[in-house]
Design an enzyme around this catalytic site. Sequence first.
Site, PDB file in Angstrom:
ATOM      1  N   PHE A   1      -3.100  -6.562   0.960  1.00 18.77           N
ATOM      2  CA  PHE A   1      -4.229  -7.174   0.248  1.00 18.77           C
ATOM      3  C   PHE A   1      -5.004  -6.173  -0.598  1.00 18.77           C
ATOM      4  O   PHE A   1      -6.215  -6.247  -0.719  1.00 18.77           O
ATOM      5  CB  PHE A   1      -5.147  -7.926   1.229  1.00 18.77           C
ATOM      6  CG  PHE A   1      -4.659  -9.329   1.438  1.00 18.77           C
ATOM      7  CD1 PHE A   1      -3.478  -9.556   2.126  1.00 18.77           C
ATOM      8  CD2 PHE A   1      -5.324 -10.415   0.901  1.00 18.77           C
ATOM      9  CE1 PHE A   1      -2.969 -10.833   2.280  1.00 18.77           C
ATOM     10  CE2 PHE A   1      -4.824 -11.703   1.049  1.00 18.77           C
ATOM     11  CZ  PHE A   1      -3.657 -11.899   1.747  1.00 18.77           C
TER      12      PHE A   1
ATOM     13  N   HIS B   1      -3.657  -5.548  -3.805  1.00 22.28           N
ATOM     14  CA  HIS B   1      -3.060  -5.716  -5.137  1.00 22.28           C
ATOM     15  C   HIS B   1      -4.145  -6.226  -6.078  1.00 22.28           C
ATOM     16  O   HIS B   1      -4.659  -7.330  -5.885  1.00 22.28           O
ATOM     17  CB  HIS B   1      -1.912  -6.718  -5.102  1.00 22.28           C
ATOM     18  CG  HIS B   1      -0.786  -6.283  -4.218  1.00 22.28           C
ATOM     19  ND1 HIS B   1      -0.005  -5.196  -4.532  1.00 22.28           N
ATOM     20  CD2 HIS B   1      -0.347  -6.739  -3.034  1.00 22.28           C
ATOM     21  CE1 HIS B   1       0.883  -5.022  -3.562  1.00 22.28           C
ATOM     22  NE2 HIS B   1       0.698  -5.937  -2.636  1.00 22.28           N
TER      23      HIS B   1
ATOM     24  N   GLY C   1      -7.808 -17.069  -5.596  1.00 22.44           N
ATOM     25  CA  GLY C   1      -8.046 -18.507  -5.735  1.00 22.44           C
ATOM     26  C   GLY C   1      -7.507 -19.205  -4.509  1.00 22.44           C
ATOM     27  O   GLY C   1      -7.411 -18.608  -3.434  1.00 22.44           O
TER      28      GLY C   1
ATOM     29  N   CYS D   1      -8.420 -21.770   0.275  1.00 23.29           N
ATOM     30  CA  CYS D   1      -9.058 -21.195   1.470  1.00 23.29           C
ATOM     31  C   CYS D   1     -10.169 -20.203   1.152  1.00 23.29           C
ATOM     32  O   CYS D   1     -11.315 -20.426   1.530  1.00 23.29           O
ATOM     33  CB  CYS D   1      -7.999 -20.526   2.331  1.00 23.29           C
ATOM     34  SG  CYS D   1      -6.674 -21.655   2.736  1.00 23.29           S
TER      35      CYS D   1
ATOM     36  N   LYS E   1      -1.085 -18.547  -6.731  1.00 25.64           N
ATOM     37  CA  LYS E   1      -0.156 -17.498  -6.305  1.00 25.64           C
ATOM     38  C   LYS E   1       1.245 -18.104  -6.363  1.00 25.64           C
ATOM     39  O   LYS E   1       1.376 -19.328  -6.520  1.00 25.64           O
ATOM     40  CB  LYS E   1      -0.503 -16.989  -4.909  1.00 25.64           C
ATOM     41  CG  LYS E   1      -0.324 -18.017  -3.806  1.00 25.64           C
ATOM     42  CD  LYS E   1      -0.492 -17.346  -2.467  1.00 25.64           C
ATOM     43  CE  LYS E   1      -0.053 -18.255  -1.340  1.00 25.64           C
ATOM     44  NZ  LYS E   1      -0.106 -17.598  -0.051  1.00 25.64           N
TER      45      LYS E   1
HETATM   46  C1  UGA Z   1      -5.177 -17.339   3.052  1.00 23.98           C
HETATM   47  C2  UGA Z   1      -4.971 -16.312   4.184  1.00 23.98           C
HETATM   48  O1  UGA Z   1      -4.122 -15.250   3.735  1.00 23.98           O
HETATM   49  C3  UGA Z   1      -4.334 -16.974   5.404  1.00 23.98           C
HETATM   50  O2  UGA Z   1      -4.260 -16.040   6.477  1.00 23.98           O
HETATM   51  C4  UGA Z   1      -5.217 -18.156   5.833  1.00 23.98           C
HETATM   52  O3  UGA Z   1      -4.677 -18.840   6.937  1.00 23.98           O
HETATM   53  C5  UGA Z   1      -5.345 -19.133   4.676  1.00 23.98           C
HETATM   54  O4  UGA Z   1      -5.937 -18.440   3.563  1.00 23.98           O
HETATM   55  C6  UGA Z   1      -6.218 -20.261   5.129  1.00 23.98           C
HETATM   56  O5  UGA Z   1      -7.393 -20.038   5.432  1.00 23.98           O
HETATM   57  O6  UGA Z   1      -5.702 -21.372   5.337  1.00 23.98           O
HETATM   58  P1  UGA Z   1      -3.629 -18.391   1.130  1.00 23.98           P
HETATM   59  O7  UGA Z   1      -4.899 -18.911   0.545  1.00 23.98           O
HETATM   60  O8  UGA Z   1      -2.472 -19.289   1.281  1.00 23.98           O
HETATM   61  O9  UGA Z   1      -3.901 -17.778   2.604  1.00 23.98           O
HETATM   62  O10 UGA Z   1      -3.139 -17.220   0.185  1.00 23.98           O
HETATM   63  P2  UGA Z   1      -3.143 -15.622   0.164  1.00 23.98           P
HETATM   64  O11 UGA Z   1      -1.755 -15.165   0.160  1.00 23.98           O
HETATM   65  O12 UGA Z   1      -4.039 -15.069   1.183  1.00 23.98           O
HETATM   66  O13 UGA Z   1      -3.747 -15.368  -1.285  1.00 23.98           O
HETATM   67  C7  UGA Z   1      -5.055 -15.790  -1.645  1.00 23.98           C
HETATM   68  C8  UGA Z   1      -5.442 -15.312  -3.019  1.00 23.98           C
HETATM   69  O14 UGA Z   1      -5.652 -13.906  -3.025  1.00 23.98           O
HETATM   70  C9  UGA Z   1      -4.394 -15.571  -4.087  1.00 23.98           C
HETATM   71  O15 UGA Z   1      -5.055 -16.016  -5.253  1.00 23.98           O
HETATM   72  C10 UGA Z   1      -3.741 -14.225  -4.307  1.00 23.98           C
HETATM   73  O16 UGA Z   1      -3.203 -14.055  -5.586  1.00 23.98           O
HETATM   74  C11 UGA Z   1      -4.923 -13.303  -4.074  1.00 23.98           C
HETATM   75  N1  UGA Z   1      -4.525 -11.941  -3.661  1.00 23.98           N
HETATM   76  C12 UGA Z   1      -3.966 -11.733  -2.448  1.00 23.98           C
HETATM   77  C13 UGA Z   1      -4.757 -10.882  -4.512  1.00 23.98           C
HETATM   78  O17 UGA Z   1      -5.282 -11.039  -5.638  1.00 23.98           O
HETATM   79  N2  UGA Z   1      -4.428  -9.608  -4.108  1.00 23.98           N
HETATM   80  C14 UGA Z   1      -3.869  -9.367  -2.898  1.00 23.98           C
HETATM   81  O18 UGA Z   1      -3.604  -8.188  -2.586  1.00 23.98           O
HETATM   82  C15 UGA Z   1      -3.633 -10.456  -2.050  1.00 23.98           C
END
Ligand code: UGA
Length: 436
Positions: free
Chosen positions: A252, A254, A260, A263, A326
């Site tokens: 996390f 990046h 977005g 969650c 994503k």
């Molecule tokens: C997130 C959490 O990662 C899960 O653990 C949690 O269960 C879920 O919310 C929830 O509450 O239901 P999710 O929203 O599916 O999961 O997606 P992520 O992979 O966490 O990404 C969230 C956002 O952060 C995306 O827009 C992604 O592009 C951004 N992101 C993530 C970054 O900009 N940089 C990173 O290093 C990681």
Amino acid sequence: MKIAMVGSGYVGLVSGACFADFGHDVVCIDKDQSKIDALHDGIMPIYEPGLDALVETNVASGRLSFTTNLAEGIKGASAIFIAVGTPSRRGDGHADLSFVHAVAREVGETLSNDAVIVTKSTVPVGTGDEVERILQSSGTPHKFSVVSNPEFLREGAAIGDFKRPDRIVIGAEDDFGRDVMRAVYRPLFLNESPLLITSRRSSELIKYAANAFLATKITFINEMADLCEKVGANVQDVSRGIGMDNRIGSKFLHAGPGYGGSCFPKDTLALLKTAEDYDSPIRIVEAVVKTNESRKRAMGRKVIEALGGSDAARGKKVALLGLTFKPNTDDMRDSPAIAIAQTLTDGGVSVSAYDPEGMELARPIMPEVTMCQDPYSAIEGADAIAIVTEWDAFRALDLARVKELAKSPVLVDLRNIYQPDDVRSFGFTYHSIGRA
Ligand code: UGA
């Protein structure tokens, strides 16, 4: 063991299918007849890699079924999960608990055996207490216990996250609740997934604290990326350098166009609302929410800058590659692409776009954007190309072809999926995040 899953949306369906795969008998319940009919026909209401096959296998084995009848569905279940939506309430950002409360009422009225009622929906601290009050006031003669069991599933990786979790959090107030939940998760526990048993309120807060912390981590590295651009540093090196410290961790970090999805935006707002209600402000999360929101439009302005500034940009065309928040999902909720496209069209720029899964849901949200059938048709005649979502399909574009199709070879890579030198060697002007 029989498990009932009330709410067959994202969380309910993935959890239900995975529990069935562990060998439990699972009934997924939903009020939406068309959703249940579609599930009977093997049609998934959401896009999640591997879910259709998992559902098919477990339906075929007789361990997974679907119904709209709650009273029937919960009959004989030792654990009844509440996995209905908790959207942001319009106006104040509080989680809307009306669906959770309605399910609790119906369960109380129809319960026909002793059972543990589990909130899997993301719910603010104290919701378990309220669910318990609702069940008590129903006058049910059966023994029940209300437990919190938040999910930590990422869209696009949900099945893997369910089957190989970093931890399982269970918030219970009595032995009945704890014992049934241990039995529910025994297959994972035997696989050495850590089971953390806490009080119900702690468990409810863990979910929000985890999402708020992850949102903070992303926002931190995004602001660090802005600074990198100003001082001539490389944010990827900075991420690696700090991530190698085990206390920080490499995930996390990046940098990108802002978080977005369904969650982080909703849960950070709901946490702030709880903090306000308890007069215990969490200023760092307040800053995260504001910073992330303004970053999305700032990314649109970054593309306009790449076109030569607002005067030069007017009348030009930009191709957006990726629209979902994503990759590996069709989810458009709070996707940075929405604000980016809006900023561009507000600035008189015409926008074409391609996304492997998100265009159907994107169309009504972004009516001014022309959706194209592949990346290359979106790029044709574009004055700049912006990579908004890091789908694998965009990682190895035929750059020679891209250059030929585009009107000018300007690439704005908001996910840093290309190496600057590689792209420049094809004659592109290349802009990315946090790399001078
Ligand atoms: C997130 C959490 O990662 C899960 O653990 C949690 O269960 C879920 O919310 C929830 O509450 O239901 P999710 O929203 O599916 O999961 O997606 P992520 O992979 O966490 O990404 C969230 C956002 O952060 C995306 O827009 C992604 O592009 C951004 N992101 C993530 C970054 O900009 N940089 C990173 O290093 C990681």
